[in-house]
Motif scaffolding. Structure first.
Motif, PDB file in Angstrom:
ATOM      1  N   PHE A 109      31.523  20.068 -47.323  1.00  0.00           N
ATOM      2  CA  PHE A 109      30.445  19.814 -48.280  1.00  0.00           C
ATOM      3  C   PHE A 109      30.938  19.754 -49.724  1.00  0.00           C
ATOM      4  O   PHE A 109      30.139  19.846 -50.661  1.00  0.00           O
ATOM      5  CB  PHE A 109      29.339  20.864 -48.106  1.00  0.00           C
ATOM      6  N   GLN A 159      21.847  19.150 -48.378  1.00  0.00           N
ATOM      7  CA  GLN A 159      22.824  18.071 -48.470  1.00  0.00           C
ATOM      8  C   GLN A 159      23.054  17.429 -47.103  1.00  0.00           C
ATOM      9  O   GLN A 159      23.148  16.199 -46.984  1.00  0.00           O
ATOM     10  CB  GLN A 159      24.141  18.632 -49.023  1.00  0.00           C
ATOM     11  N   LEU A 160      23.142  18.252 -46.080  1.00  0.00           N
ATOM     12  CA  LEU A 160      23.322  17.760 -44.708  1.00  0.00           C
ATOM     13  C   LEU A 160      22.189  16.816 -44.328  1.00  0.00           C
ATOM     14  O   LEU A 160      22.411  15.719 -43.783  1.00  0.00           O
ATOM     15  CB  LEU A 160      23.344  18.960 -43.750  1.00  0.00           C
ATOM     16  N   ALA A 162      20.151  15.173 -46.336  1.00  0.00           N
ATOM     17  CA  ALA A 162      20.181  13.950 -47.142  1.00  0.00           C
ATOM     18  C   ALA A 162      21.297  13.011 -46.669  1.00  0.00           C
ATOM     19  O   ALA A 162      21.075  11.814 -46.483  1.00  0.00           O
ATOM     20  CB  ALA A 162      20.384  14.298 -48.615  1.00  0.00           C
ATOM     21  N   ASP A 163      22.491  13.565 -46.458  1.00  0.00           N
ATOM     22  CA  ASP A 163      23.656  12.710 -46.201  1.00  0.00           C
ATOM     23  C   ASP A 163      23.667  12.131 -44.792  1.00  0.00           C
ATOM     24  O   ASP A 163      24.189  11.038 -44.574  1.00  0.00           O
ATOM     25  CB  ASP A 163      24.951  13.474 -46.480  1.00  0.00           C
ATOM     26  N   LEU A 164      23.134  12.867 -43.811  1.00  0.00           N
ATOM     27  CA  LEU A 164      23.074  12.315 -42.449  1.00  0.00           C
ATOM     28  C   LEU A 164      21.697  11.736 -42.142  1.00  0.00           C
ATOM     29  O   LEU A 164      21.469  11.211 -41.051  1.00  0.00           O
ATOM     30  CB  LEU A 164      23.450  13.394 -41.413  1.00  0.00           C
ATOM     31  N   GLY A 165      20.771  11.836 -43.080  1.00  0.00           N
ATOM     32  CA  GLY A 165      19.474  11.186 -42.900  1.00  0.00           C
ATOM     33  C   GLY A 165      18.568  11.839 -41.867  1.00  0.00           C
ATOM     34  O   GLY A 165      17.777  11.150 -41.231  1.00  0.00           O
ATOM     35  N   PHE A 166      18.689  13.163 -41.700  1.00  0.00           N
ATOM     36  CA  PHE A 166      17.753  13.836 -40.786  1.00  0.00           C
ATOM     37  C   PHE A 166      16.323  13.634 -41.286  1.00  0.00           C
ATOM     38  O   PHE A 166      16.055  13.769 -42.483  1.00  0.00           O
ATOM     39  CB  PHE A 166      18.040  15.345 -40.733  1.00  0.00           C
ATOM     40  N   ASP A 167      15.419  13.356 -40.359  1.00  0.00           N
ATOM     41  CA  ASP A 167      14.013  13.137 -40.718  1.00  0.00           C
ATOM     42  C   ASP A 167      13.272  14.468 -40.596  1.00  0.00           C
ATOM     43  O   ASP A 167      12.477  14.674 -39.679  1.00  0.00           O
ATOM     44  CB  ASP A 167      13.414  12.089 -39.770  1.00  0.00           C
TER      45      ASP A 167
END
Lengths: 291, 291
Positions: A109, A159-160, A162-167
């Motif tokens: 990160f 951040q996780l 946002a960056d991997l696009g979890f909904d």
């Protein structure tokens, strides 16, 4: 309340809930539940159709074998506590269930984990990121609830996501404290009576640093350290003053400030933090400083 | 066929499809579609209720600005090609739509990315892992389709799915080739006539290496390199012989072997690979070797 022990069982349930349009709230925990956890569960119950609480002492986020081995495991009383909350399902998997094979992928990160817990617990946030990803993919939550006591963890998970696009919508709830100010933590169960008695000084030190912040971070840090130095039962590991979003010591952006610490008390490591709004710092500065 | 340009639009669609119980097939591409892509789409159409194809030239997986800038972008003809396939939705976002902010998180796939493409294109698989994660979270597929021409990418995505617990089945389809053996690739459009003429030698070199494998990897590698050395229009970047699962040069596990190469032809970089089953190697070895 249903108790689920396998990933497949949880997945089948959440697939069904998603199909029937239920809003899913999710509270990931490592168990030994206290009122801080229960506050998260109550919020989740109020805001969602179904609520999943996971209890999993995740081996991959421990860099210290003793801390992992001594982490309190009290699944029976956790289950009883959850029965009265409106929680729909308790997910309590084994390590083998979560990690059929060890992960190869490593998550980094960047600056967010070069400070505080990340700096002092190598690999910790990689473990957090991997297990949170796995749990999100099993629980398929619309909303996930975390405690601000783990301020850096919340930043990492944000951040996780946002960056991997979890909904998923993240909800970070304020730290719940004992009457004497000690932040509630599962690790508090491991404190010796002497350590428990001195433990509220951690929160006092944070408040002291916050009060001295108008005089600058160096002064604030020094005052808190001097204060804690008066208690031989407390061994400070770090006390960092940082921008609450970036977690970096550069405060020139003028946003909220977070003051975080970690300390050892009789072999038990505790963390805590307080948030300071810049408006309050400015107000104090304008009225002549040190509260 | 619907054309979707925003993450929100795709998410709304896939949420609805998940709700009504549709099985979702997903084919991520960078566009400039060829028959290799269309084979994947046809398989997805045959095996799922709805099919999403994404066309996105992902900037974060390019380590070479010229390669990124010259990557063919032909969305109109891609759209026409897809109309006849049974594809349900084409997702064609802008870079800004996919990356409202640059990612902070870095993914490291360990030994899997220390070889071949990962070794020669620093950061490539971090970019692949991030974009595939984002696309999976938007498309919510039950099955995702990849081409084996990108053998290492398939291995990386398989690891990503296992380690983060994505609930998706990966389908890897065999490489589709031109009549002369050249692996179909969007980059083939950029080949000069001279480069196009010599390009089938790459596949021939791989078959030659496979044929010499019973004599050992060093011999196989040397023979293929010697063969390619005869064509001045081909500049070999690497030719690696590896265990098809681990991608490492240690073949003692006795599983399938993959022979991979990358080469430059007149400023265009192509990759290709062939898979060798150990049974066929053994059979050849027993019958006296070199085919």
């Amino acid at each position: 309340m249903e108790i689920l022990e396998t990933a497949a069982a949880l997945q089948a349930r959440t697939e069904m809930w998603r199909r029937d349009g239920s809003r899913i709230g999710f509270v990931p925990t490592m168990g030994a539940l206290h009122d801080g956890h229960l506050e998260l569960v109550r919020a989740a119950v109020a805001e969602n159709d179904v609520v999943i609480v996971s209890v999993f002492v995740n081996p991959t986020q421990f860099n210290n074998a003793e801390d992992f081995n001594k982490y309190p495991r009290v699944l029976e009383s956790d289950t009883e506590l959850l029965r009265n909350t409106g929680c729909t399902a308790l997910f309590a998997p084994t390590p083998e269930e979560m990690y059929p094979r060890p992960a190869v992928l490593q998550l980094d990160f960047g600056p967010l984990e070069r400070v505080m817990e990340g700096a002092h617990r190598p690999g910790h946030f990689n473990g957090v990121g991997i297990v949170v990803s796995k749990l999100f993919h099993l629980a398929r939550p619309h909303r996930a609830y975390f405690g601000q006591k783990d301020w850096q963890q919340v930043a990492i998970v944000r951040q996780l996501v946002a960056d991997l696009g979890f909904d998923v919508e993240l909800i970070a709830a304020p730290t719940v404290r004992e009457a004497d100010g000690l932040a509630m933590s599962s690790r508090n169960r491991r404190l010796s009576p002497e350590a428990r008695q001195v433990a509220p000084r951690l929160h006092e030190a944070l408040l002291l640093a916050a009060a001295h912040l108008p005089a600058g971070t160096a002064v604030a840090q020094a005052e808190a350290q001097k204060f804690l130095g008066g208690f031989p039962g407390i061994e400070l590991e770090y006390l960092e003053i940082a921008d609450a979003q970036t977690l970096q010591p550069d405060l020139t952006a003028g946003g909220d400030v977070v003051i975080c610490l970690a300390a050892w008390l009789d072999g038990v490591r505790l963390i805590d933090n307080v948030l300071v709004h810049p408006a309050s710092v400015t107000a104090q500065r304008n009225s002549g400083g040190q509260a």
